[in-house]
Write an enzyme that holds these catalytic residues in place. Structure first.
Site, PDB file in Angstrom:
ATOM      1  CD  GLU A 276      75.499  28.199  53.714  1.00 58.73           C
ATOM      2  OE1 GLU A 276      75.613  29.205  54.412  1.00 58.73           O
ATOM      3  OE2 GLU A 276      75.635  28.180  52.477  1.00 58.73           O
ATOM      4  CG  ASP A 355      73.636  31.774  48.137  1.00 54.23           C
ATOM      5  OD1 ASP A 355      72.909  32.677  48.574  1.00 54.23           O
ATOM      6  OD2 ASP A 355      74.700  31.433  48.675  1.00 54.23           O
ATOM      7  CD  GLU A 383      77.603  35.699  49.023  1.00 51.53           C
ATOM      8  OE1 GLU A 383      76.520  35.938  49.569  1.00 51.53           O
ATOM      9  OE2 GLU A 383      78.249  34.647  49.205  1.00 51.53           O
TER      10      GLU A 383
HETATM   11  C1  GCU Z   1      75.439  32.392  51.297  1.00 49.62           C
HETATM   12  C2  GCU Z   1      76.572  33.217  51.815  1.00 49.62           C
HETATM   13  C3  GCU Z   1      76.836  32.935  53.261  1.00 49.62           C
HETATM   14  C4  GCU Z   1      75.548  33.092  54.058  1.00 49.62           C
HETATM   15  C5  GCU Z   1      74.467  32.226  53.458  1.00 49.62           C
HETATM   16  C6  GCU Z   1      73.108  32.439  54.087  1.00 49.62           C
HETATM   17  O1  GCU Z   1      75.800  31.054  51.227  1.00 49.62           O
HETATM   18  O2  GCU Z   1      77.731  32.978  51.051  1.00 49.62           O
HETATM   19  O3  GCU Z   1      77.815  33.824  53.712  1.00 49.62           O
HETATM   20  O4  GCU Z   1      75.743  32.760  55.385  1.00 49.62           O
HETATM   21  O5  GCU Z   1      74.324  32.538  52.106  1.00 49.62           O
HETATM   22  O6  GCU Z   1      72.287  33.072  53.446  1.00 49.62           O
HETATM   23  O7  GCU Z   1      72.850  31.982  55.173  1.00 49.62           O
END
Ligand code: GCU
Length: 669
Positions: A276, A355, A383
């Site tokens: 990400e 996730d 979440e």
């Molecule tokens: C999910 C989550 C993010 C988090 C990511 C992770 O995508 O929405 O906020 O940073 O997981 O586990 O790194």
């Protein structure tokens, strides 16, 4: 703070049962502690405080052995104990709590208090216990500005306005709660390490970090930091973060040495790399073994660990591309590297391949890397499971995952045996999870979400505990001894995950949430986005084809038995059908219903059941203190209302797509 909601399960209410009170009082007059250490002192202090409020006894804390009392002592040669295990044994009017180290004393003390709070006779509290998992960890996703990524219980208890908090008392209370359920590691900053937090490994913030470590140390908890893989660049020292560059390797070695001058028992680094948009070894054409080994080499001389996350996938996917499958990513990236990681690297793998959805299969990577330490990652913060506004007791989900048979070494190769280190004799392993606490008075936003915090810890200590027993322990410590009340709450907890699942995403498909904040229904919210999270619903059908013959081949990542089970539409279980297969709405499930009718039924039923939770809770009105009763009631009412939104959005969407009527002719818009 002393409110009932703040104290969670450490209420230490006065013991009302006279017989128990007498029995406990015999041992509660003196606390004898034969060593001075932070954890032994914390154990004695906890017992003292509890005896006072439960029994009205002001216990003396002494070094010498009394005739009657609790004796905390170390037996280094006790070969039936691990370093964190304990034995509790009654000898006349003495209760011996023995540990191999002072950590055992702490866990023994909390075990005694749990038994006393749940009204057990001392004979039942006696026994030997060792934790099943070596690493029992909680990950804070707290940012230094005080916000919490995916936090649903207020702001951070660690930080405020880009500084460390001054309220160290609250952190100590957090440490008490963690230790009471057996947690022994905490990472205190978000895995997404932003600008200011990058300084947590420099002299700018290390003095503050060290103060927090001092508090956790007293409670047997090692402190970890999430680090930015690009730190050498971000901190202005080097032009590269290439893990094979000598200058970079030396930089991390110096860095590790510096960190350990502040925190001699520092746990190590948690790393989110190439995930990400976070920096990582891919930038330099290196792999994840190169990246993690560099850090591991730096930490090794000090006994530190690298906890390297496997949440690595293409988050810039083209939705038109039906070949790329996010579910495959962790396995594809990491399995080929088995055997290349140093032995102080641990891979941290999310329970499911996507996730933390309300329903996912288990990640196929568990059991697939015999030569690489593994830790499983759960998400206690809700979440995708109602954000602590909806009730969702997750212990049954976690148990299902831990009990899942990977078939890695044939039948009977459960995930829990992978992560406790026994299947492959890993050097390090265990369980981690994203925390659900914040600075709300009750820590978790929804008071009943305290059960997830409690249950998570208890499972890390002993995955064999049943979800019912965990709930019972939690309820009776939290709300008191009234058994019929306990049963009502336990039923509510156990119904809650199925209820939430029924009115949200059907048959394992997931992701029908609003983008970004992830709260509330939005069937196409992620359908044409870059995140790789699609359901492919059209006028004929829905689901993701992950089979070998016609789909992404994800099923082939499992060991043969599971591959066959999921790959065949005949054996694939209903609750994961749409995760593995694309089917017409008229496909008949094992339940006998069609997919479309199942969607309608579960969404109507789920919303009704959410409304019933309100009724059920109201039946407890005079048996719960008003503050907690009202707080929970408000959340349940909100859930009931919101579940109607879910019901109507999902049902309407699929009615409009499919054109198929509800057999029962209920209102669909
Ligand atoms: C999910 C989550 C993010 C988090 C990511 C992770 O995508 O929405 O906020 O940073 O997981 O586990 O790194």
């Amino acid at each position: 703070q002393t409110s009932k909601s703040y104290k969670c399960w450490l209420q230490y209410d006065a013991v009302v049962n006279q017989q128990r009170k007498e029995e406990y009082s015999v041992i509660a007059k003196v606390i004898s502690k034969q060593l001075d250490s932070p954890a032994a002192d914390a154990a004695a202090a906890e017992l003292k405080m509890a005896f006072e409020s439960m029994l009205g006894i002001h216990a003396e804390v002494k070094h010498e052995k009394p005739e009657a009392g609790v004796l905390l002592s170390i037996a280094e040669s006790a070969d039936y104990l691990t370093d964190e295990g304990f034995e509790i044994k009654k000898e006349g009017s003495r209760l011996l709590i023995t540990g191999k180290t002072d950590k055992g004393l702490l866990y023994g003390a909390f075990h005694l208090l749990r038994g006393m709070q749940t009204g057990e006779p001392l004979a039942k509290i006696e026994g030997i216990q060792n934790p099943a998992n070596p690493l029992r960890m909680i990950n804070q996703w707290d940012n230094i500005d005080g916000s919490i990524e995916r936090g649903y219980a207020g702001a951070s208890i660690f930080y405020e306005n880009n500084e460390f908090t001054k309220d160290l008392g609250r952190i100590q209370d957090y440490a008490r709660l963690l230790a009471s359920v057996g947690i022994n590691g905490v990472s205190i900053n978000n895995v997404n390490v932003h600008k200011i937090e990058t300084d947590m490994i420099t002299s700018v913030l290390l003095p503050d970090v060290a103060k927090i470590a001092d508090i956790f140390r007293q409670y047997g908890i090692r402190l970890f930091l999430s680090v930015n893989f690009a730190s050498p660049i971000e901190l202005g020292d080097l032009k590269t973060a290439d893990p094979l560059e000598e200058s970079v390797r030396q930089w991390w070695k110096n860095k590790a040495e510096e960190v350990y001058t502040y925190i001699p028992d520092f746990g190590g680094f948690v790393v989110k790399a190439d995930s990400e948009h976070r920096p990582g070894p891919f930038t330099y054409g290196r792999n994840h073994a190169d990246g993690s080994n560099m850090l591991a080499e730096a930490l090794a001389p000090f006994g530190g660990l690298v906890i390297w996350r496997c949440f690595v996938y293409n988050c810039m996917q083209d939705w038109r591309d039906r070949k790329t499958d996010r579910a495959r990513a962790a396995y594809d990236h990491f399995e080929p590297l088995d055997g290349q990681f140093l032995d102080n690297v641990i891979l941290q793998i999310k329970n499911g391949p996507m996730d933390f959805q309300v329903r996912e299969p288990v990640t196929p990577l568990f059991g697939a890397m015999p030569k690489t330490n593994q830790v499983i990652e759960f998400q206690v913060t809700q979440e995708y499971t109602g954000q602590q506004r909806h009730l969702c007791y997750l212990v049954p989900q976690w148990k299902e995952v831990l009990n899942f048979d990977t078939y890695a070494k044939g039948k009977g190769s459960a995930v829990k045996q992978v992560v406790d280190g026994s299947m492959y004799e890993y050097k390090h392993s265990g369980i981690a999870a994203v925390s659900n606490i914040g600075n709300d008075e009750n820590w978790t936003g929804h008071t009943l979400a305290q059960a997830n915090f409690y249950g998570y810890g208890r499972l890390t200590w002993n995955p064999e505990l049943s979800s019912e027993d965990i709930a019972k322990e939690w309820i009776s410590q939290t709300f008191g001894p009234d058994e019929s009340m306990q049963q009502v709450i336990s039923h509510m907890l156990h119904d809650s995950w199925p209820i939430y699942e029924s009115y949200t995403a059907p048959l394992g498909v997931g992701w029908m949430v609003n983008p970004e904040h992830h709260y509330g229904p939005n069937v196409d919210g992620y359908e044409y986005s870059v995140w790789g999270t699609y359901h492919f619903a059209d006028c004929n059908g829905i689901g993701v084809d992950r089979t070998i013959e016609s789909g992404t081949g994800y099923t082939s990542q499992y060991f043969k038995e599971n591959e066959r089970y999921y790959n065949s539409i005949d054996t694939c279980p209903d609750n994961l059908l749409l995760f593995f297969h694309h089917v017409p709405y008229t496909h008949v499930l094992k339940s006998g219903e069609t997919v479309i009718q199942h969607i309608y039924n579960t969404h109507f039923e789920g919303a009704d059941e959410a409304a019933n939770l309100v009724e059920t809770w109201c039946s407890l009105k005079d048996r719960i203190d008003p503050q907690r009763f009202d707080a929970v009631l408000k959340r349940l009412e909100e859930q009931a209302e919101h579940s109607k939104q879910w019901r109507d959005r999902i049902n309407t969407y699929f009615y409009r797509k499919s054109g198929i009527e509800d057999k029962q002719k209920r209102t669909i818009y």
